[in-house]
Design a protein around this motif. Structure first.
Motif, PDB file in Angstrom:
ATOM      1  N   THR A 175      22.966 -44.046 -40.268  1.00  0.00           N
ATOM      2  CA  THR A 175      23.409 -43.074 -39.286  1.00  0.00           C
ATOM      3  C   THR A 175      24.937 -43.144 -39.199  1.00  0.00           C
ATOM      4  O   THR A 175      25.553 -44.104 -39.680  1.00  0.00           O
TER       5      THR A 175
ATOM      6  N   LEU B 261      18.412 -43.666 -33.984  1.00  0.00           N
ATOM      7  CA  LEU B 261      16.975 -43.498 -34.217  1.00  0.00           C
ATOM      8  C   LEU B 261      16.167 -44.548 -33.462  1.00  0.00           C
ATOM      9  O   LEU B 261      15.110 -44.994 -33.917  1.00  0.00           O
TER      10      LEU B 261
ATOM     11  N   ARG C 211      11.197 -44.365 -31.231  1.00  0.00           N
ATOM     12  CA  ARG C 211      10.218 -44.369 -32.336  1.00  0.00           C
ATOM     13  C   ARG C 211       9.597 -42.998 -32.576  1.00  0.00           C
ATOM     14  O   ARG C 211       9.414 -42.571 -33.714  1.00  0.00           O
TER      15      ARG C 211
ATOM     16  N   ARG D  12      12.079 -40.811 -34.340  1.00  0.00           N
ATOM     17  CA  ARG D  12      12.229 -41.302 -35.717  1.00  0.00           C
ATOM     18  C   ARG D  12      11.067 -40.816 -36.580  1.00  0.00           C
ATOM     19  O   ARG D  12      11.267 -40.301 -37.678  1.00  0.00           O
ATOM     20  N   GLU D  13       9.852 -40.949 -36.086  1.00  0.00           N
ATOM     21  CA  GLU D  13       8.679 -40.530 -36.861  1.00  0.00           C
ATOM     22  C   GLU D  13       8.639 -39.011 -37.036  1.00  0.00           C
ATOM     23  O   GLU D  13       8.231 -38.518 -38.088  1.00  0.00           O
TER      24      GLU D  13
ATOM     25  N   VAL E  12      16.398 -48.218 -36.656  1.00  0.00           N
ATOM     26  CA  VAL E  12      17.208 -47.520 -35.666  1.00  0.00           C
ATOM     27  C   VAL E  12      18.532 -46.996 -36.213  1.00  0.00           C
ATOM     28  O   VAL E  12      19.111 -46.067 -35.652  1.00  0.00           O
TER      29      VAL E  12
ATOM     30  N   LEU F  82      17.834 -45.062 -42.895  1.00  0.00           N
ATOM     31  CA  LEU F  82      16.611 -44.485 -43.454  1.00  0.00           C
ATOM     32  C   LEU F  82      16.435 -44.934 -44.889  1.00  0.00           C
ATOM     33  O   LEU F  82      17.420 -45.165 -45.600  1.00  0.00           O
TER      34      LEU F  82
END
Length: 87
Positions: free
Chosen positions: A14, A21, A24, A27-28, A52, A55
């Motif tokens: 990020t 992130l 949760r 994020r998902e 967090v 990716l």
């Protein structure tokens, strides 16, 4: 015709490694969005995950696909979408 299979493990963070992130659910939702968006563009994603502040993406490239263009499409659109949804 020869058979070509290119499998990549891509990792990006990020902005400024901030924990953007941390939620949760967000994020998902982002991971699912990346998969749908990639499929619409003819990009095959094997797996999306992360934490967090970063990716991971397992990506399968076709012989006619360019890595920089594919990542530009995925990262740019995902960032734009996430900021529009949650910022």
């Amino acid at each position: 015709m020869s058979y070509v299979k290119i499998i990549l493990h891509c990792v990006w963070s990020t902005k400024n490694r901030l924990p953007l992130l941390s939620d949760r659910s967000q994020r998902e939702t982002l991971f699912a969005h990346i998969c749908v968006n990639a499929k619409e563009k003819g990009i095959w994603v094997g797996l999306v995950g992360g934490h967090v502040d970063h990716l991971h993406l397992i990506l399968y490239l076709g012989k006619d696909q360019n890595l920089s263009k594919v990542l530009q499409l995925i990262k740019g659109e995902a960032s734009h979408w996430f900021n529009k949804q949650y910022a």
